[in-house]
Design a protein around this motif. Sequence first.
Motif, PDB file in Angstrom:
ATOM      1  N   MET A   1      33.168  24.513  60.560  1.00 47.62           N
ATOM      2  CA  MET A   1      31.980  23.713  60.877  1.00 47.62           C
ATOM      3  C   MET A   1      30.987  24.434  61.775  1.00 47.62           C
ATOM      4  SD  MET A   1      33.621  19.882  61.390  1.00 47.62           S
ATOM      5  CE  MET A   1      35.000  20.390  62.416  1.00 47.62           C
ATOM      6  N   LEU A   2      31.355  25.604  62.289  1.00 44.90           N
ATOM      7  CA  LEU A   2      30.459  26.368  63.158  1.00 44.90           C
ATOM      8  C   LEU A   2      29.488  27.194  62.330  1.00 44.90           C
ATOM      9  CD1 LEU A   2      32.940  27.690  65.885  1.00 44.90           C
ATOM     10  CD2 LEU A   2      31.093  26.020  66.222  1.00 44.90           C
ATOM     11  N   PRO A   3      28.306  27.502  62.870  1.00 44.65           N
ATOM     12  CA  PRO A   3      27.396  28.410  62.166  1.00 44.65           C
ATOM     13  C   PRO A   3      27.985  29.811  62.067  1.00 44.65           C
ATOM     14  CG  PRO A   3      26.254  27.200  63.914  1.00 44.65           C
ATOM     15  CD  PRO A   3      27.719  26.957  64.104  1.00 44.65           C
ATOM     16  N   VAL A   4      27.532  30.569  61.084  1.00 41.48           N
ATOM     17  CA  VAL A   4      28.060  31.904  60.867  1.00 41.48           C
ATOM     18  C   VAL A   4      27.737  32.835  62.033  1.00 41.48           C
ATOM     19  CG1 VAL A   4      27.974  33.903  59.313  1.00 41.48           C
ATOM     20  CG2 VAL A   4      27.939  31.605  58.379  1.00 41.48           C
ATOM     21  N   ASN A   5      26.615  32.582  62.707  1.00 41.46           N
ATOM     22  CA  ASN A   5      26.214  33.462  63.817  1.00 41.46           C
ATOM     23  C   ASN A   5      26.572  32.892  65.182  1.00 41.46           C
ATOM     24  OD1 ASN A   5      24.405  31.343  63.947  1.00 41.46           O
ATOM     25  ND2 ASN A   5      22.604  32.636  64.325  1.00 41.46           N
ATOM     26  N   ALA A   6      27.564  32.006  65.256  1.00 38.67           N
ATOM     27  CA  ALA A   6      27.953  31.400  66.534  1.00 38.67           C
ATOM     28  C   ALA A   6      28.386  32.472  67.531  1.00 38.67           C
ATOM     29  CB  ALA A   6      29.082  30.397  66.321  1.00 38.67           C
ATOM     30  N   PRO A   7      27.812  32.497  68.745  1.00 31.61           N
ATOM     31  CA  PRO A   7      28.225  33.498  69.746  1.00 31.61           C
ATOM     32  C   PRO A   7      29.632  33.216  70.253  1.00 31.61           C
ATOM     33  CG  PRO A   7      26.669  31.938  70.697  1.00 31.61           C
ATOM     34  CD  PRO A   7      26.741  31.608  69.236  1.00 31.61           C
ATOM     35  N   TRP A   8      30.234  34.221  70.882  1.00 28.88           N
ATOM     36  CA  TRP A   8      31.623  34.099  71.316  1.00 28.88           C
ATOM     37  C   TRP A   8      31.801  32.997  72.350  1.00 28.88           C
ATOM     38  CZ3 TRP A   8      32.994  34.510  76.387  1.00 28.88           C
ATOM     39  CH2 TRP A   8      32.071  35.135  77.243  1.00 28.88           C
ATOM     40  N   TRP A   9      30.818  32.838  73.242  1.00 25.83           N
ATOM     41  CA  TRP A   9      30.966  31.841  74.299  1.00 25.83           C
ATOM     42  C   TRP A   9      30.898  30.421  73.724  1.00 25.83           C
ATOM     43  CZ3 TRP A   9      26.948  28.493  74.606  1.00 25.83           C
ATOM     44  CH2 TRP A   9      25.689  28.925  74.146  1.00 25.83           C
ATOM     45  N   LEU A  10      30.141  30.224  72.642  1.00 27.40           N
ATOM     46  CA  LEU A  10      30.091  28.914  72.000  1.00 27.40           C
ATOM     47  C   LEU A  10      31.430  28.603  71.336  1.00 27.40           C
ATOM     48  CD1 LEU A  10      27.974  26.623  71.352  1.00 27.40           C
ATOM     49  CD2 LEU A  10      27.791  27.675  69.100  1.00 27.40           C
ATOM     50  N   ILE A  11      32.035  29.611  70.713  1.00 24.76           N
ATOM     51  CA  ILE A  11      33.344  29.418  70.091  1.00 24.76           C
ATOM     52  C   ILE A  11      34.397  29.120  71.146  1.00 24.76           C
ATOM     53  CG2 ILE A  11      35.105  30.505  68.648  1.00 24.76           C
ATOM     54  CD1 ILE A  11      32.898  32.244  67.445  1.00 24.76           C
ATOM     55  N   LEU A  12      34.347  29.846  72.261  1.00 26.60           N
ATOM     56  CA  LEU A  12      35.305  29.611  73.342  1.00 26.60           C
ATOM     57  C   LEU A  12      35.146  28.210  73.925  1.00 26.60           C
ATOM     58  CD1 LEU A  12      37.464  30.569  75.322  1.00 26.60           C
ATOM     59  CD2 LEU A  12      35.649  31.597  76.714  1.00 26.60           C
ATOM     60  N   THR A  13      33.911  27.783  74.130  1.00 28.49           N
ATOM     61  CA  THR A  13      33.670  26.437  74.643  1.00 28.49           C
ATOM     62  C   THR A  13      34.184  25.376  73.678  1.00 28.49           C
ATOM     63  OG1 THR A  13      31.671  27.238  75.768  1.00 28.49           O
ATOM     64  CG2 THR A  13      31.906  24.854  75.507  1.00 28.49           C
ATOM     65  N   GLY A  14      33.929  25.599  72.385  1.00 30.57           N
ATOM     66  CA  GLY A  14      34.424  24.655  71.391  1.00 30.57           C
ATOM     67  C   GLY A  14      35.938  24.585  71.373  1.00 30.57           C
ATOM     68  N   CYS A  15      36.603  25.729  71.477  1.00 26.63           N
ATOM     69  CA  CYS A  15      38.066  25.738  71.505  1.00 26.63           C
ATOM     70  C   CYS A  15      38.609  25.060  72.752  1.00 26.63           C
ATOM     71  CB  CYS A  15      38.578  27.179  71.412  1.00 26.63           C
ATOM     72  SG  CYS A  15      38.342  27.945  69.796  1.00 26.63           S
ATOM     73  N   PHE A  16      37.924  25.209  73.876  1.00 29.35           N
ATOM     74  CA  PHE A  16      38.368  24.549  75.111  1.00 29.35           C
ATOM     75  C   PHE A  16      38.331  23.026  74.954  1.00 29.35           C
ATOM     76  CE2 PHE A  16      37.270  22.447  79.103  1.00 29.35           C
ATOM     77  CZ  PHE A  16      38.338  22.838  79.913  1.00 29.35           C
ATOM     78  N   PHE A  17      37.204  22.501  74.480  1.00 31.26           N
ATOM     79  CA  PHE A  17      37.107  21.051  74.303  1.00 31.26           C
ATOM     80  C   PHE A  17      38.077  20.566  73.228  1.00 31.26           C
ATOM     81  CE2 PHE A  17      33.027  21.512  76.504  1.00 31.26           C
ATOM     82  CZ  PHE A  17      33.058  20.398  77.329  1.00 31.26           C
TER      83      PHE A  17
END
Length: 331
Positions: A101-117
């Motif tokens: 569901m994430l955009p293809v260009n999602a930065p690493w910090w956005l992915i990390l934040t999503g995984c935390f939540f």
Amino acid sequence: MTELKMYQPPRPTEPGTLDVAVGPHCRMGTGLALAHQRWAIALLPALLGSLYFHGPAALRVVGLSICFAVALDLLAERLAPSRDLTSNWSSVVLALLLAFMLPVNAPWWLILTGCFFMVIVGKKLFGGVGAFPAHPAVLSIAVLQLSWPGRMDNTGALKDMDWPTTMIEPLRLLKSIGANAEIQYQWADLFLGRQVAGTADGMVLLLLLGGLFLVLVREIQWQVPAGFLAGLLTTAYLLHVSNPEVFATPIFHLLSGGTAFMGLFLITDHTTSPVNKVPMFCYGILAGVLLMLIRGYSQHVDGVVYAVLLANICSPLLDMIKPKVKGGRNV
């Protein structure tokens, strides 16, 4: 001297009573790890399709999601041990669902934040698998969309791709110009995944193959997707008939965005969906109706995230619809 009594065989159960004796049950041996591994296998076709279309960018999003989710799960297990072990593969499957569901260009910090939540807030704080009231991956996407809407823009993420199709999300164009947006797309392109969407939640055909696999191995029940299909198509048809210039046809909604992903992999989660047959079907209908109402009467482009969360809230209420108990003595 103690009198020896002759062995008397147990009397047969009287008619109208319930026999609760222990039977020679067969144990299938299916555990959480095997169940989640099957889910990962079901997601594999859509993942391969995403790699084919997007290349290393999709692999980066999926790889970072899995690494971050497993690392956070291990850390939480070390700090607060529980029965929700990292070895049950739940964090891997949730990471795949999040990455899709994430955009293809999602930065690493956005992915990390999503995984935390997703792992810490959505799963661990509620007790792990079997305890959380809302789908952790969907809850995480909702937080990201509300916090960084610009970073969650799929159209902006794929604007530089060279595809022989309209390079804007189908449902976003539908919001802009109404039902005329439907003629800008070929149904074959939407069905094969050649559309602007998340990393892999728009791979309709490949998601259908994965969902069929889960149904065949009985990891999900057919009542939920069937109810979802009935609710979505019926509501979409009624809206289209009421105002064909604004609302697109049911097939367009079925093939666009994350519709197939929601019906096969999000609302079918074991923890957040009902356990009885009739509530499952009602749950699917409710999810399909909510999705179309959100798409038709709100500012949200897709509406999958909020339809899933609202349906999750209603799941315990629907499970109060219970089958009648057979047997027992009438008083």
